[in-house]
Design a protein around this motif. Structure first.
Motif, mmCIF file in Angstrom:
data_model
loop_
_atom_site.group_PDB
_atom_site.id
_atom_site.type_symbol
_atom_site.label_atom_id
_atom_site.label_comp_id
_atom_site.label_asym_id
_atom_site.label_seq_id
_atom_site.Cartn_x
_atom_site.Cartn_y
_atom_site.Cartn_z
ATOM 1 N N VAL A 56 50.562 21.194 -27.859
ATOM 2 C CA VAL A 56 51.907 20.788 -28.248
ATOM 3 C C VAL A 56 51.930 19.299 -28.544
ATOM 4 O O VAL A 56 51.150 18.517 -27.991
ATOM 5 C CB VAL A 56 52.942 21.114 -27.147
ATOM 6 N N ASP B 34 55.423 28.103 -22.217
ATOM 7 C CA ASP B 34 56.094 27.535 -23.390
ATOM 8 C C ASP B 34 57.350 26.767 -22.996
ATOM 9 O O ASP B 34 57.625 25.681 -23.524
ATOM 10 C CB ASP B 34 56.447 28.644 -24.378
ATOM 11 N N HIS C 9 57.911 22.663 -23.228
ATOM 12 C CA HIS C 9 59.076 22.139 -23.946
ATOM 13 C C HIS C 9 59.852 21.173 -23.063
ATOM 14 O O HIS C 9 60.264 20.093 -23.511
ATOM 15 C CB HIS C 9 59.985 23.284 -24.385
ATOM 16 N N SER C 10 60.048 21.544 -21.801
ATOM 17 C CA SER C 10 60.784 20.672 -20.874
ATOM 18 C C SER C 10 60.040 19.366 -20.638
ATOM 19 O O SER C 10 60.665 18.309 -20.469
ATOM 20 C CB SER C 10 61.018 21.399 -19.539
ATOM 21 N N GLN D 213 61.076 17.206 -23.444
ATOM 22 C CA GLN D 213 62.453 16.718 -23.272
ATOM 23 C C GLN D 213 62.514 15.599 -22.239
ATOM 24 O O GLN D 213 63.211 14.594 -22.419
ATOM 25 C CB GLN D 213 63.356 17.875 -22.843
ATOM 26 N N TYR E 91 66.868 24.655 -25.772
ATOM 27 C CA TYR E 91 65.911 25.773 -25.775
ATOM 28 C C TYR E 91 66.703 27.054 -25.618
ATOM 29 O O TYR E 91 67.616 27.129 -24.775
ATOM 30 C CB TYR E 91 64.921 25.628 -24.623
#
Length: 238
Positions: free
Chosen positions: A11, A112, A116-117, A120, A182
């Motif tokens: 990522v 996933d 993503h967190s 953020q 999300y």
């Protein structure tokens, strides 16, 4: 019967390797859950046998062994890119003892959401201390339709998309206005000016809907927040 698994991800994270290193080593409460590792104040390698690799700010490896061939291995490789971004290559390997397909599916989808967190946190809250709170929904939140019920309570409709704003009320906290960061069938991520609010549809993997939130406001009362969200979940599924 136990069976090995491996989950790999790559990522792009909007931050520097130093910010990402701090997040994955010392600041995990800000985006995943608190780490049991005690990181020295000077950022040196922790005195822990589970640390397999410690090469700030590019490589972190954690490895734990157990009986009967059980093991759990986590690995992060961080590589700087242009425009203050970095690539994170992540590996999670280990052994699932039972219900392999369901456990792998759940772990893969959770990976996933967690990564993503991480992005953020690094983008909006890097370096800020977090109060981590969690609460599990009642038995009624373990049904197949439980996430649809949750989304409705959060003001999320069929046409709601990432980057939209939602507003909802939580007794004891008042009205919360948040940006959707999300959204899929299993998870909801919301971001406010001082929190990452995470909602987990673990009903899809044999559990209940629950929450795990990261509060960055100074003086946040973790116990009160946990109790408040527990009460909210109980009310949603009453």
């Amino acid at each position: 019967m136990s069976k090995k698994f491996e989950i790999r991800r790559e990522v792009v994270v909007p931050g520097t390797p130093e910010q990402i290193w701090a997040a994955i080593s010392a600041e995990t409460a800000g985006w995943m859950f608190p780490s049991p590792l005690e990181i020295p104040a000077d950022g040196s390698r922790p005195d822990s046998p589970v640390i397999a690799t410690w090469e700030p700010p590019t490589e972190l490896g954690i490895h734990m062994d157990g009986p009967d061939g059980w093991f759990n291995h986590l690995e992060y490789l961080v590589e700087a890119r242009d425009n203050s971004t970095a690539v994170v290559r992540y590996v999670h390997a280990g052994v699932f003892a039972d219900d392999w397909d369901n456990q792998y599916d759940g772990a893969s989808k959770h990976t996933d959401f967690y990564l993503h967190s991480l992005g953020q946190y690094v983008r909006y809250f890097a370096g800020q201390s977090a109060t981590y709170v969690s609460a599990e929904g009642p038995e009624a939140s373990g049904t197949p339709a439980a996430m649809a019920t949750l989304r409705s309570a959060l003001g999320i409709g069929s046409d709601t998309a990432v980057d939209d704003t939602v507003t909802f009320d939580v007794p004891g906290f008042g009205t919360i206005t948040a940006v959707v960061d999300y959204l899929n069938d299993w998870f909801v991520g919301l971001r406010t000016d001082d929190a990452l609010l995470r909602f987990y549809g673990r009903n899809a993997f044999g559990g209940n809907v629950d929450v795990a939130h990261h509060l960055f406001a100074a003086g946040a009362d973790g116990e009160a927040a946990s109790a408040g969200w527990k009460g909210w979940l109980d009310g949603v599924y009453a």
